[in-house]
Write an enzyme that holds these catalytic residues in place. Sequence first.
Site, PDB file in Angstrom:
ATOM      1  N   HIS A 154      -6.384 -34.245  11.899  1.00  0.00           N
ATOM      2  CA  HIS A 154      -6.596 -33.065  12.216  1.00  0.00           C
ATOM      3  C   HIS A 154      -8.191 -32.416  12.147  1.00  0.00           C
ATOM      4  O   HIS A 154      -8.714 -32.288  13.217  1.00  0.00           O
ATOM      5  CB  HIS A 154      -5.813 -32.051  11.938  1.00  0.00           C
TER       6      HIS A 154
HETATM    7  O1  RIB Z   1      -1.862 -28.238  10.367  1.00  0.00           O
HETATM    8  C1  RIB Z   1      -2.912 -29.298   9.883  1.00  0.00           C
HETATM    9  C2  RIB Z   1      -3.931 -28.487   9.298  1.00  0.00           C
HETATM   10  O2  RIB Z   1      -3.216 -27.765   7.946  1.00  0.00           O
HETATM   11  C3  RIB Z   1      -5.109 -29.405   8.904  1.00  0.00           C
HETATM   12  O3  RIB Z   1      -6.197 -28.617   8.672  1.00  0.00           O
HETATM   13  C4  RIB Z   1      -4.531 -29.808   7.543  1.00  0.00           C
HETATM   14  O4  RIB Z   1      -5.654 -30.053   6.462  1.00  0.00           O
HETATM   15  C5  RIB Z   1      -3.943 -28.399   7.058  1.00  0.00           C
HETATM   16  O5  RIB Z   1      -4.666 -27.612   6.435  1.00  0.00           O
END
Ligand code: RIB
Length: 380
Positions: free
Chosen positions: A303
Amino acid sequence: MAGLVSRRVRRRRLRVAAGIVAAVTTAHDPTPALPVFADVDTGVDDAMALVYLLASTDADVVGIASTGGNVDVDQVCRNNLGLLQLCGATDIPVSRGADQPLSAAMRTAEDTHGPAGLGYAELPRHDREPTSYDSAEAWVRAAHAHPGELIGLVTGPLTNLALALRAEPTLPSLLRRLVIMGGSFDYRGNTTPVAEWNISVDPEAAAEVFTAWGRAADAKQIAVQDVPIVCGLNLTENIALTPAILHRLGIAAGSSTMAMSVLDARGTHSVADNPLIRVLEDAMRFYFEFHFDQGEGFLAHLHDPLAAAVALDPALIGTRPTTVDVELTGTLTRGMTIADWSRRWGRAPNAQVGVQVDPPAFFERFISRVGPFARGLAHS
Ligand code: RIB
Ligand code: CA
């Protein structure tokens, strides 16, 4: 001060060295480095995002804000400082954010990222402390130091960005760009059936951020194309790191490495002789195991690295302008991000929502930057 200057010069030399290696394989890009401020809840994929920024010769990380999320805010600080120590970037200031969300109770995700937030990885010891000022102040200082030029990246809950907006309401027009990893658009959540983690931890903060940029767009203080770029799960879950791709990274770094397998004993340590590859492999193994246990396969959704790559080059993804708001009171839907695609609310667009990405193109760029950077660290 002399020590700081030499460290910054050394870091630039490291990046230039990595850039030279990278330039052999890609056209050299003479554009000046972009000032970037990263607000993270380091965590495994946040760490990968920070490494990507440090490995990018077109990025100058001017500050890092630590936000509680994947782990508590003090552990996030320790992870950020330890990672900078590992990467030879000890001139970058790290600030400590608020102890908890604006109004919600603090929640953390050690099941996903490990007890210390970086899976099985261990970071080098260091003697650095966070800045004397907090993360909200760090946002404001960075924006004033680089008016109209600063690129903001948020890959954790938006608590400290919301606090910064309260302190400096003109922040939207001070930033050149804001990229948020958060939300989920016409797609499932990963924390509740409809809510994504970063938004779910502090929905009130997220709502204040989207409202602030909406007001700035409404008042023509910023152009519509300068509203935040939002990388939701609908986009980032296309970026699935596999053991084979991670193995390619180790090879690009010139490291000893072995492709991981779901058949390995849990917690098997990396055999990489490159110090950065070893940390990334040990961190990612925990993240692979978590995704496997969730039924998603022995892989990991990157992500935050995607959001970091977009912060440096928005052309990496396709986006659609829309008005985004956050559900705050829904019994089942609190933390859900809603996109008003059909303009029923009659409010100005406050987000460019990411809707298309080319995963192989992203991984090619990630490996071509981080591989040579890691290789350079081994010889520094
Ligand atoms: O949903 C994914 C996000 O939430 C990413 O940034 C992961 O590191 C968590 O913070
Ligand atoms: Ca994160």
